[in-house]
Design a protein around this motif. Structure first.
Motif, short mmCIF file in Angstrom:
data_model
loop_
_atom_site.label_atom_id
_atom_site.label_comp_id
_atom_site.label_asym_id
_atom_site.label_seq_id
_atom_site.Cartn_x
_atom_site.Cartn_y
_atom_site.Cartn_z
N LEU A 39 0.83 -1.21 0.00
CA LEU A 39 0.00 0.00 0.00
C LEU A 39 0.86 1.26 0.00
CD1 LEU A 39 -2.84 1.27 0.24
CD2 LEU A 39 -2.55 1.15 2.71
N VAL A 40 1.90 1.26 0.82
CA VAL A 40 2.81 2.40 0.89
C VAL A 40 3.51 2.61 -0.45
CG1 VAL A 40 4.97 3.23 1.94
CG2 VAL A 40 3.13 2.35 3.38
N ALA A 41 3.96 1.54 -1.08
CA ALA A 41 4.62 1.66 -2.38
C ALA A 41 3.68 2.26 -3.42
CB ALA A 41 5.13 0.29 -2.84
N LYS A 42 2.44 1.83 -3.42
CA LYS A 42 1.46 2.38 -4.37
C LYS A 42 1.16 3.84 -4.05
CE LYS A 42 -0.69 -1.99 -5.53
NZ LYS A 42 -1.89 -2.81 -5.49
N ALA A 43 1.09 4.16 -2.77
CA ALA A 43 0.83 5.55 -2.38
C ALA A 43 1.97 6.45 -2.82
CB ALA A 43 0.63 5.64 -0.87
N LYS A 44 3.21 5.98 -2.64
CA LYS A 44 4.38 6.79 -3.03
C LYS A 44 4.39 7.06 -4.54
CE LYS A 44 7.88 7.50 -0.88
NZ LYS A 44 8.40 8.70 -0.24
N ALA A 59 1.67 7.27 -6.45
CA ALA A 59 0.44 7.95 -6.89
C ALA A 59 0.71 9.41 -7.21
CB ALA A 59 -0.63 7.84 -5.81
N SER A 60 0.10 9.89 -8.26
CA SER A 60 0.30 11.28 -8.67
C SER A 60 -0.21 12.26 -7.61
CB SER A 60 -0.40 11.55 -10.00
OG SER A 60 -1.80 11.34 -9.88
N SER A 61 -1.18 11.85 -6.82
CA SER A 61 -1.73 12.76 -5.81
C SER A 61 -0.72 13.08 -4.71
CB SER A 61 -2.98 12.15 -5.17
OG SER A 61 -2.68 10.92 -4.55
N MET A 62 0.28 12.23 -4.52
CA MET A 62 1.29 12.50 -3.49
C MET A 62 2.15 13.70 -3.87
SD MET A 62 0.93 10.41 -0.98
CE MET A 62 2.37 9.87 -0.11
N GLY A 63 2.23 14.02 -5.14
CA GLY A 63 3.03 15.16 -5.58
C GLY A 63 2.50 16.49 -5.10
N GLY A 64 1.22 16.53 -4.75
CA GLY A 64 0.62 17.77 -4.30
C GLY A 64 0.78 18.03 -2.81
N ASN A 65 1.35 17.08 -2.09
CA ASN A 65 1.53 17.27 -0.65
C ASN A 65 2.63 18.28 -0.37
OD1 ASN A 65 -0.42 15.37 -0.08
ND2 ASN A 65 1.01 13.71 0.30
N PRO A 66 2.40 19.19 0.56
CA PRO A 66 3.44 20.18 0.85
C PRO A 66 4.64 19.58 1.59
CG PRO A 66 1.57 20.47 2.30
CD PRO A 66 1.18 19.42 1.30
N VAL A 67 4.46 18.42 2.20
CA VAL A 67 5.53 17.74 2.93
C VAL A 67 5.66 16.33 2.38
CG1 VAL A 67 6.29 16.88 5.17
CG2 VAL A 67 5.10 19.07 5.03
N GLN A 68 6.87 15.97 1.96
CA GLN A 68 7.10 14.61 1.48
C GLN A 68 7.26 13.68 2.68
OE1 GLN A 68 7.09 13.48 -1.72
NE2 GLN A 68 6.44 15.54 -2.27
N LEU A 69 6.43 12.65 2.74
CA LEU A 69 6.50 11.70 3.84
C LEU A 69 7.36 10.50 3.44
CD1 LEU A 69 2.75 11.72 4.90
CD2 LEU A 69 4.64 12.92 6.00
N SER A 70 8.13 10.00 4.38
CA SER A 70 8.96 8.83 4.11
C SER A 70 8.08 7.58 4.11
CB SER A 70 10.04 8.70 5.17
OG SER A 70 9.46 8.33 6.42
N GLU A 71 8.64 6.49 3.62
CA GLU A 71 7.90 5.23 3.65
C GLU A 71 7.57 4.83 5.09
OE1 GLU A 71 9.66 2.12 1.31
OE2 GLU A 71 9.72 3.38 -0.48
N ASP A 72 8.51 5.06 6.00
CA ASP A 72 8.24 4.75 7.41
C ASP A 72 7.09 5.58 7.96
OD1 ASP A 72 10.24 2.82 7.52
OD2 ASP A 72 11.73 4.19 8.40
N GLU A 73 7.06 6.86 7.63
CA GLU A 73 5.99 7.72 8.11
C GLU A 73 4.64 7.29 7.54
OE1 GLU A 73 8.15 11.99 8.85
OE2 GLU A 73 7.93 11.32 6.77
N LEU A 74 4.61 6.98 6.25
CA LEU A 74 3.37 6.51 5.64
C LEU A 74 2.91 5.20 6.27
CD1 LEU A 74 4.12 7.31 1.90
CD2 LEU A 74 2.38 8.40 3.33
N GLY A 75 3.85 4.29 6.50
CA GLY A 75 3.51 3.03 7.14
C GLY A 75 2.96 3.24 8.54
#
Length: 71
Positions: free
Chosen positions: A41-46, A48-64
């Motif tokens: 799920l985290v890999a797919k989220a990373k 996803a084009s929608s993640m590009g609009g986030n003002p803060v890039q979250l790490s895989e650990d943070e997303l998990g």
């Protein structure tokens, strides 16, 4: 959101948590997501084009961590 002038971000977190409890919103585990599925799920989220609009890039650990908290 909280109805209180001067409320802070943490107040909104508490408000949303209370609302979810009042509405009996179930966690993602109730809907079939297991801890084993989190890495995929985290890999797919990373990716996803929608993640590009986030003002803060979250790490895989943070997303998990976020997903685990939502189980």
């Amino acid at each position: 959101m909280t109805g209180r002038h001067g409320a802070e971000a943490n107040d909104a977190v508490v408000w949303v948590r209370d609302l979810c409890q009042a509405l009996d919103v179930r966690g993602l585990g109730h809907h079939g997501l297991s801890a084993d599925a989190i890495p995929a799920l985290v890999a797919k989220a990373k990716a996803a084009s929608s993640m590009g609009g986030n003002p803060v890039q979250l790490s895989e650990d943070e997303l998990g961590d976020i997903v685990r908290a939502a189980l």
